[in-house]
Design an enzyme around this catalytic site. Structure first.
Site, PDB file in Angstrom:
ATOM      1  N   HIS A  62     -29.791 -46.222 -37.980  1.00  0.00           N
ATOM      2  CA  HIS A  62     -30.900 -46.475 -37.057  1.00  0.00           C
ATOM      3  C   HIS A  62     -30.428 -47.251 -35.821  1.00  0.00           C
ATOM      4  O   HIS A  62     -30.766 -46.902 -34.690  1.00  0.00           O
ATOM      5  CB  HIS A  62     -32.010 -47.244 -37.787  1.00  0.00           C
ATOM      6  CG  HIS A  62     -33.109 -47.712 -36.887  1.00  0.00           C
ATOM      7  ND1 HIS A  62     -34.028 -46.853 -36.322  1.00  0.00           N
ATOM      8  CD2 HIS A  62     -33.434 -48.957 -36.430  1.00  0.00           C
ATOM      9  CE1 HIS A  62     -34.869 -47.555 -35.566  1.00  0.00           C
ATOM     10  NE2 HIS A  62     -34.535 -48.830 -35.609  1.00  0.00           N
ATOM     11  N   HIS A 109     -30.824 -47.016 -31.448  1.00  0.00           N
ATOM     12  CA  HIS A 109     -30.976 -48.015 -30.393  1.00  0.00           C
ATOM     13  C   HIS A 109     -29.862 -48.111 -29.369  1.00  0.00           C
ATOM     14  O   HIS A 109     -30.103 -48.257 -28.178  1.00  0.00           O
ATOM     15  CB  HIS A 109     -31.080 -49.419 -31.024  1.00  0.00           C
ATOM     16  CG  HIS A 109     -32.418 -49.693 -31.615  1.00  0.00           C
ATOM     17  ND1 HIS A 109     -33.532 -49.921 -30.850  1.00  0.00           N
ATOM     18  CD2 HIS A 109     -32.833 -49.781 -32.897  1.00  0.00           C
ATOM     19  CE1 HIS A 109     -34.575 -50.136 -31.635  1.00  0.00           C
ATOM     20  NE2 HIS A 109     -34.180 -50.061 -32.891  1.00  0.00           N
ATOM     21  N   GLU A 127     -39.017 -48.459 -29.600  1.00  0.00           N
ATOM     22  CA  GLU A 127     -38.984 -47.774 -30.895  1.00  0.00           C
ATOM     23  C   GLU A 127     -39.516 -46.335 -30.846  1.00  0.00           C
ATOM     24  O   GLU A 127     -38.935 -45.438 -31.437  1.00  0.00           O
ATOM     25  CB  GLU A 127     -39.762 -48.557 -31.956  1.00  0.00           C
ATOM     26  CG  GLU A 127     -39.061 -49.812 -32.469  1.00  0.00           C
ATOM     27  CD  GLU A 127     -37.780 -49.557 -33.271  1.00  0.00           C
ATOM     28  OE1 GLU A 127     -37.502 -48.403 -33.655  1.00  0.00           O
ATOM     29  OE2 GLU A 127     -37.041 -50.533 -33.500  1.00  0.00           O
ATOM     30  N   SER A 137     -33.583 -41.610 -34.362  1.00  0.00           N
ATOM     31  CA  SER A 137     -32.829 -41.739 -35.610  1.00  0.00           C
ATOM     32  C   SER A 137     -33.551 -41.074 -36.782  1.00  0.00           C
ATOM     33  O   SER A 137     -33.110 -41.206 -37.924  1.00  0.00           O
ATOM     34  CB  SER A 137     -32.560 -43.216 -35.917  1.00  0.00           C
ATOM     35  OG  SER A 137     -33.776 -43.906 -36.157  1.00  0.00           O
TER      36      SER A 137
HETATM   37  N1  HBI Z   1     -35.558 -57.463 -37.148  1.00  0.00           N
HETATM   38  N2  HBI Z   1     -33.339 -57.198 -37.732  1.00  0.00           N
HETATM   39  C1  HBI Z   1     -34.444 -56.732 -37.120  1.00  0.00           C
HETATM   40  N3  HBI Z   1     -34.388 -55.509 -36.518  1.00  0.00           N
HETATM   41  C2  HBI Z   1     -35.473 -55.014 -35.859  1.00  0.00           C
HETATM   42  O1  HBI Z   1     -35.401 -53.908 -35.285  1.00  0.00           O
HETATM   43  C3  HBI Z   1     -36.663 -55.757 -35.845  1.00  0.00           C
HETATM   44  C4  HBI Z   1     -36.679 -57.006 -36.514  1.00  0.00           C
HETATM   45  N4  HBI Z   1     -37.806 -57.728 -36.529  1.00  0.00           N
HETATM   46  C5  HBI Z   1     -39.010 -57.303 -35.824  1.00  0.00           C
HETATM   47  C6  HBI Z   1     -38.870 -55.984 -35.154  1.00  0.00           C
HETATM   48  N5  HBI Z   1     -37.771 -55.311 -35.190  1.00  0.00           N
HETATM   49  C7  HBI Z   1     -39.955 -55.277 -34.403  1.00  0.00           C
HETATM   50  O2  HBI Z   1     -40.855 -54.668 -35.287  1.00  0.00           O
HETATM   51  C8  HBI Z   1     -40.775 -56.000 -33.409  1.00  0.00           C
HETATM   52  O3  HBI Z   1     -41.705 -56.794 -34.084  1.00  0.00           O
HETATM   53  C9  HBI Z   1     -40.061 -56.735 -32.377  1.00  0.00           C
HETATM   54 FE    FE Z   2     -35.462 -50.360 -34.515  1.00  0.00          FE
END
Ligand code: HBI
Ligand code: FE
Length: 330
Positions: free
Chosen positions: A183, A188, A228, A247
């Site tokens: 992913h 990303h 996302e 992804s």
């Molecule tokens: N934590 N490690 C990690 N990776 C992410 O993509 C991630 C997260 N915490 C929250 C989040 N993404 C999102 O859902 C948003 O809330 C920013």
């Molecule tokens: Fe993500």
């Protein structure tokens, strides 16, 4: 270092401020939402695989031990892990050709040239981070699991993207309940090399510093509908630029194909088999739009370009009630 409100003399430690003021302060972000369990419960594909869980623990320990300035952990992936990656990589290739935005496809070619992206090789964070740093100043930082929205977004203010380094369970290469290296690296990472994308990601991050809980929720929602699950207009089509689409071949087809296949419909576990509603990107609306996290998205937003997304997100961030408007200087 952030400047704006605090003079150098007034710099308090992060514990006092409650948010990172300096890229090094990210070392103080240690608590993941899953408390280190990495969300492995009975529903997880790797739950009863002791070898998988041991391997994952070792990779997670490296992320926990990481401090700013350290070399990014080098992981020697096993043949089993590489074949999981290969299954995902090959399956996504056809999907990207049809449904990924041009910026992504062009960047993926560059990553193949410079960062070790190939079907039979899992790229290393260190190589990717060096590449991104040259292009847009973004760097990667290893993370053990899911962070709170606030901690996750705060790091973007410093052009830092948290990336997991473990891979999903080999029993089901096309499903993961949490972020993994497929992913992060296939969804990303490529677009962080695009200047407009890097800029609006950082804007969301800067706006999240010292923001109210409500504003963090709004920013997380804007992040969700762009980074996302964002779509990009190309002629009469909407192509994928969000990582959750790029992804996941099922969701990418669902979001971007006029007539999704039977397999795609089945995988999505959607009761109503209607297509998602696609709206023109409006961050004010995206900020309050509800979204499911376990099914295909019923509502998506399409930007005219990455520059369009940057302009709109910038306006949106300026409209929030902010305690200060920090600038970032390296
Ligand atoms: N934590 N490690 C990690 N990776 C992410 O993509 C991630 C997260 N915490 C929250 C989040 N993404 C999102 O859902 C948003 O809330 C920013
Ligand atoms: Fe993500």
């Amino acid at each position: 270092v952030l400047s704006g409100v605090y003079s150098v003399e007034a710099m308090a430690p992060r514990e006092a401020l409650g948010f990172p003021l300096n890229i090094r302060d990210l070392d103080l972000t240690v608590d993941t939402l899953d408390g280190g369990s990495a969300l492995i419960n009975e529903d997880h594909p790797g739950f009863s695989d002791a070898e998988y869980r041991g391997r994952r623990d070792r990779i997670v320990q490296l992320a926990k031990a990481y401090r700013h300035g350290d070399r990014l952990p080098f992981i020697e992936y096993t043949d089993k892990e590489i074949s999981t990656w290969q299954a995902v990589y090959e399956r996504l290739q056809d999907c990207h050709a049809k449904w990924a935005c041009t910026e992504y496809r062009e960047m993926l070619q560059q990553m193949e040239k410079y960062c070790g992206y190939r079907a039979n090789n899992i790229p290393q964070l260190a190589d990717i981070s060096d590449f991104l740093q040259q292009r847009t100043g973004f760097t990667l930082r290893p993370i053990s699991g899911l962070l709170s929205a606030r901690d996750f977004l705060n790091a973007l203010a410093f052009r830092v993207f948290y990336s997991t380094q473990y891979i999903r369970h080999h029993g089901n290469p096309f499903y993961t309940p949490e972020p993994d290296v497929c992913h992060e690296l296939l969804g990303h990472v490529p677009l962080f090399a695009n200047p407009a994308f890097a800029d609006f990601s950082q804007e969301i991050g800067l706006a999240s510093l010292a923001a109210s809980d409500d504003d963090v929720t709004r920013l997380a929602s804007v992040y969700w509908f762009t980074v996302e699950f964002g779509l990009l207009r190309e002629g009469n089509d909407c192509k994928a630029f969000g990582a959750g689409l790029l992804s996941s071949f099922g969701e990418m087809e669902w979001a971007c194909d006029a007539d999704p296949s039977e397999e795609c419909r089945e995988m999505g576990s959607m009761k109503e088999l209607t297509k998602p509603t696609v709206l023109s990107l409006d961050p004010v609306q995206a900020a309050k739009q509800e979204y499911p996290i376990t099914t295909y998205q019923p509502v998506l937003f399409c930007a005219d370009s990455l520059q369009d997304a940057k302009t709109k997100i910038s306006h949106f961030c300026d409209s929030l009630t902010r305690p200060f408007f920090p600038q970032y200087a390296t």
